[in-house]
Each structure stands twice: as structure tokens, then as C-alpha cells.
Design a protein around this motif. Structure first.
Motif, short mmCIF file in Angstrom:
data_model
loop_
_atom_site.label_atom_id
_atom_site.label_comp_id
_atom_site.label_asym_id
_atom_site.label_seq_id
_atom_site.Cartn_x
_atom_site.Cartn_y
_atom_site.Cartn_z
N VAL A 1 0.79 -1.08 0.01
CA VAL A 1 0.08 0.25 -0.38
C VAL A 1 0.83 1.40 -0.09
CG1 VAL A 1 -1.80 1.31 1.33
CG2 VAL A 1 -1.73 -1.17 1.35
N LYS A 2 0.50 2.19 -0.83
CA LYS A 2 1.24 3.49 -1.03
C LYS A 2 2.53 3.23 -1.58
CE LYS A 2 -1.88 6.26 0.82
NZ LYS A 2 -2.62 7.33 -0.01
N GLY B 1 3.19 3.42 -4.89
CA GLY B 1 3.36 4.14 -5.91
C GLY B 1 2.88 3.12 -7.28
N THR C 1 -4.92 7.67 -7.88
CA THR C 1 -3.65 7.53 -6.90
C THR C 1 -4.04 7.75 -5.61
OG1 THR C 1 -3.17 9.90 -7.49
CG2 THR C 1 -1.96 8.28 -8.81
N ASP C 2 -5.24 7.87 -5.45
CA ASP C 2 -5.68 8.25 -3.93
C ASP C 2 -6.18 6.61 -3.24
OD1 ASP C 2 -8.04 7.81 -4.97
OD2 ASP C 2 -8.84 9.86 -4.77
N ALA C 3 -6.75 6.77 -2.05
CA ALA C 3 -7.23 5.58 -1.76
C ALA C 3 -8.63 5.40 -1.94
CB ALA C 3 -7.03 5.23 0.00
N THR D 1 -9.18 1.68 -6.40
CA THR D 1 -7.82 0.93 -6.02
C THR D 1 -8.04 -0.32 -5.10
OG1 THR D 1 -7.69 2.39 -3.90
CG2 THR D 1 -6.78 3.34 -5.97
N GLY E 1 -3.08 -3.03 -2.96
CA GLY E 1 -2.12 -2.89 -2.34
C GLY E 1 -1.74 -4.08 -1.56
N SER F 1 -2.65 -4.35 3.12
CA SER F 1 -3.78 -3.42 3.34
C SER F 1 -4.44 -3.83 4.74
CB SER F 1 -4.71 -3.55 2.29
OG SER F 1 -6.16 -2.84 2.56
N ARG G 1 9.42 5.57 -5.33
CA ARG G 1 9.70 6.86 -4.50
C ARG G 1 10.94 7.03 -4.14
NH1 ARG G 1 4.36 6.90 -0.67
NH2 ARG G 1 4.84 9.01 -0.43
#
Length: 485
Positions: free
Chosen positions: A47-48, A50, A66-68, A72, A141, A144, A206
Motif C-alpha cells: 500500500v502506498k 506508488g 492515486t488516492d485511496a 484502488t 496494495g 492493506s 519513490r
């Protein structure tokens, strides 16, 4: 001479005919159609990490949220289409079109209540050149808070109960966790189901944040990625790890002229002091230049690293135009390197990977089909066992796992010859890209002589001689292809 993928396509057609009218007929037809489709590449990670940002960068358009949001949480396929449409596939097999709208930031899809429990997948069909040869699959992700959502990704790539729907995987990681290793292992089965490391690339995501946004961030990330590539736990599961500043890559391929104009205005002064904090950079609008709203938006799009670097490029005259800046940022972000890897490692082997995936699916189908012609089952096993490209993949898996009983120098040469650094003949033979074909053939013949001597060496182990025989055949195939090209 009939190619491997043509043999597999013919075999799949025969299986379809044999199973026509049975409960497995649809599955057989799905396998047959899959052979004709572009390569399927899944994008997975914690999760997160990218994932959606990377997918947007690869497509060259901001489609994936790209948000939750709710989308997604569902496996989402992005494939090339003749028109723009979105399809919802529910868990009962029904397919219905979805309403959607396009905003400045992403695709807004109406999915209804509790989509993670109700939907098996979402398919986005979008006319895009980048999707003509590769279908991209965005997975929920890993790790989660909701175990059900996290399990969707693991089940999608899991090979113990059914064949994976993906041919290859990009796995994003920020650090190498035990959960990352477990997830990659689920996509890798040396003995049976997967072709192994050649269909998995690790992405250190990232990467620009590793050095707190400093100019040296990507160099630091490169050293970490190189260390992960050599990690003994990861080598059998993943062919390489590359650093990526995904946000910067996504912004580079979607850069707008008004953003370039704002950056050029910022570049007239030194923005370094103001970038010590977000509040300080935004508040600097009171002293002139772009407004607070524009500065906030630039931070969201470029990040601190991207802003600092872009202004430096513009100030020094390296990127006098918006396209020039975009090109430089693509390379700096690592997106250019990743695209090249996708082209050489996945694209260069798309027929082999699709053939293998289809054979795995056909074998799974044969295990569950009653009354299938035994000759078809034998043909599945014959192609799987006799195809040299598959022998190369199995040997490469073995070498990456520390087997093969070769010396370190021999193993390094063998991995390259097997295509670990690229599928093209010059890559395999460590020759310059512009080497004439007749010279490539001669180099291959010289390599063949050396490996053949090892294959016949009485003092070396059976495992070594077996590996050398595969490599001998690889040299013969490269020489023959170069001579008859």
C-alpha cells in the motif's frame, strides 16, 4: 519452421475443439484468445508504494486513481481499445458497462457500493499506443488493513490453485520486507508453473524521497537498488531492481505548458531556501512569482526533488523548452530505464512468456478435464519439455538460486548468455549493439566451442555438464539466427 507460439496456438485450438460443449469450453477458449493478446504485466506492491502513479507514467496519461478510493481496492485492467469504455466484471461472471468521467487528475468510475466484495475486476479500455503491446494490470496494495483486499493481489498471482492471469510482474518496494519476499515467491514456481526471474522486475519506488529530496537522492537509490539486485534472497525471484521516482516520471510524461511557464518563473531566483518546508515554499508567493495555489499544485505534481531539479535544469539552460524538460525528467526519474527493461526483457520475450503462460493454463485445464484426448496431454508435456527457450528459463532460474555447479565467472557468463541482460544476440554475447551479423555468428561459435568443451569435461559434475549442454544449444541457435537473418 513452426515457432513455439504457433505450436501452442495450434494445440490450444485442438483443446478447444476437444472440450467443445463441456463445462470447460469457455476456459479453453479464454486460453486460446490469451495467446493472441498483448503481454499481460501486473503492477504489484505494498500500500502506498506508488503502483497507480507508475501505471500512469507507463501509459503516458493520468488514468489510474492515486488516492485511496474504491477503485484502488479492485484489480483493474488497462488495455488498448478502439473506443473509451469501462467494464465491471462481477464475481458471478456478469459484465456490464460502467459510467465514468474524466477529470484533470484521474478517471472517475462509478462502481457502486462495496466494489471490493462485489466485483472481480474492472477493465478500462483506452486507445493508447503504449497499451498496444502490453496490457497493464493494477493490483490492490499488499499489506492493506483490510485482509480481503490484500488477498486479492495474492490470489491474482497465486499459482498453487490456478494459473496466474499475468505473464509478468513489476513489483514495487520501498524497503525489502519479508512480506515482499513472500509475495514474489507466490509468483515463482521453479519446478512447474512460472518461467521465473525473467518475468519479474523489482522497482525501488519513490526513490527521490530516499535522500530527502536532495539532488543526490537518485544516486543513493541506485546504490540501494544494486544491493537489492545482488541480495541472495531476491536473486532467485527477481531479475533486477531499478530505482524509480514515480511521481516525477508521471509528471514528466504529462507535463503541461503552464506548469513549465511557472517553473521558468521560479527558476529566475534561488528556490532552495524556500524548499526547506512546504509552508515556506507556498508562503514565498507573497514575495512574488507564482501564486500560492500554483505553488501548492507544483509541489503535488513534482515533489521537492522534482521542483529543485527542474528549476536547476531551466536556470542552467539545459532545458529551454517544455519537451526538453520532460525528456530530461523521464531519464532522471528512472522511467526511461524501466521502459527500456520492459522493451528488452518483457517485450523481447513476449512470445516465450505468452507461450509459457498458455501451456501452464492448458496443463491446469488438462488436470481438471475429463475425457480430454490423452494425445493432447502428451503434446502439452512434449512442447514444455522440448522447447529450448523454456530450458533456458529453467536454467537461469537454477543459476539465480545458486545451482548449476558453475564457478562464479562461468555463472556470470551463463546468465548473460541466457538473456539476463537482454534477449538480443549482442546482449547475450556481450558485443556492441552495432556488431555485424556475421561477426555475431562467429562470436557465438566461439562461445559454443567453450561451452561444448565444458559439457564433455569428464572431471566436471553431471549438473555442470547438463547446464553447459543447454548453453551450447543457445550458442548454436544464436549463430544460426545470425547467419540466416
Amino acid at each position: 519452421m513452426t515457432s513455439t507460439i504457433e505450436q501452442v496456438a495450434h494445440l490450444a485450438a485442438r483443446v478447444c475443439s476437444d472440450l467443445d460443449g463441456t463445462p470447460l469450453a469457455d476456459s479453453a477458449h479464454d486460453i486460446r484468445h490469451r495467446i493472441e493478446e498483448p503481454l499481460r504485466v501486473a503492477i504489484a506492491g505494498r500500500v502506498k508504494a506508488g503502483k497507480s502513479t507508475l501505471l500512469n507514467a507507463l501509459i503516458g496519461d493520468r488514468l489510474a486513481p492515486t488516492d485511496a478510493g474504491e477503485c484502488t481496492k479492485v484489480v483493474t485492467w488497462y488495455r488498448n481499445g478502439l473506443t473509451y469504455r469501462v467494464l465491471l466484471h462481477d464475481v458471478d461472471g456478469r459484465i456490464e458497462p460502467a459510467r465514468f468521467s474524466r477529470t484533470d487528475d484521474q478517471l472517475d468510475i462509478t462502481v457502486g457500493p462495496d466494489p471490493s466484495a462485489r466485483l472481480r475486476r474492472i477493465t478500462v479500455e483506452w486507445p493508447a499506443q503504449s497499451l498496444e503491446k502490453m496490457t497493464l494490470i493494477d493490483l490492490p496494495g499488499v499489506g492493506s488493513i483490510n485482509d480481503h483486499i490484500s488477498a486479492r493481489s495474492e490470489q491474482f498471482l497465486q499459482t498453487s490453485e490456478r494459473p496466474s492471469e499475468a505473464d509478468a510482474v513489476l513489483y514495487l518496494m520501498r524497503h525489502l520486507h519479508d512480506s515482499d519476499m513472500s509475495f514474489l515467491e507466490s509468483f515463482h514456481d521453479l519446478d512447474r508453473s512460472r518461467p521465473g526471474v525473467l518475468n519479474a522486475i523489482g522497482v525501488l519506488s519513490r526513490a527521490d524521497e530516499i535522500g530527502v529530496g536532495l539532488r543526490s537522492s537518485m544516486n543513493t537509490a541506485r546504490r540501494i537498488a544494486d544491493r537489492y539486485t545482488q541480495d541472495s534472497r531476491l536473486r532467485p525471484l527477481c531479475q533486477t531492481v531499478v530505482p524509480l521516482a514515480g511521481l516525477l516520471g508521471e509528471t514528466a510524461v504529462t507535463l503541461r505548458q503552464h506548469e513549465f511557464a511557472a517553473l521558468r518563473e521560479l527558476a529566475r531566483g534561488d528556490i532552495t531556501p524556500s524548499l526547506l518546508s512546504v509552508d515556506r515554499f507556498v508562503a514565498a508567493a507573497d514575495e512574488g512569482g507564482p501564486s500560492r495555489e500554483v505553488r501548492q499544485r507544483l509541489l503535488e505534481r513534482f515533489g521537492v526533488f522534482g521542483l529543485r531539479t527542474s528549476c536547476e535544469y531551466i536556470r542552467t539552460g539545459l532545458t529551454p523548452t517544455s519537451p526538453a524538460l520532460a525528456n530530461n525528467l523521464v531519464q532522471l526519474s528512472g522511467l526511461g530505464e524501466l521502459r527500456a527493461l520492459l522493451s528488452t526483457q518483457f517485450g523481447g520475450r513476449h512470445d516465450v512468456l505468452r507461450s509459457w503462460s498458455a501451456l501452464v493454463a492448458l496443463r491446469h485445464l488438462a488436470d481438471n478435464a475429463e475425457g480430454l484426448d490423452p494425445e493432447l496431454v502428451k503434446e502439452i508435456e512434449r512442447i514444455t519439455a522440448s522447447t529450448h527457450a523454456f530450458s533456458e528459463l529453467r536454467l537461469l532460474n537454477l543459476l539465480r538460486a545458486g545451482g548449476g555447479d558453475l564457478t562464479p565467472s562461468e555463472s556470470k557468463q551463463a546468465e548473460r548468455l541466457l538473456g539476463a541482460s537482454g534477449a538480443a544476440a549482442h546482449d547475450r554475447l556481450a558485443a556492441p549493439a552495432d556488431t555485424p551479423l556475421d561477426q555475431l555468428a562467429q562470436i557465438a561459435i566461439e562461445h559454443r566451442r567453450a561451452w561444448n568443451e565444458l559439457a564433455e569435461h569428464p572431471a566436471r559434475s553431471l549438473e555442470t555438464r547438463s547446464a553447459a549442454r543447454v548453453l551450447t544449444h543457445s550458442c548454436e541457435a544464436i549463430a544460426a539466427a545470425s547467419i540466416h537473418a
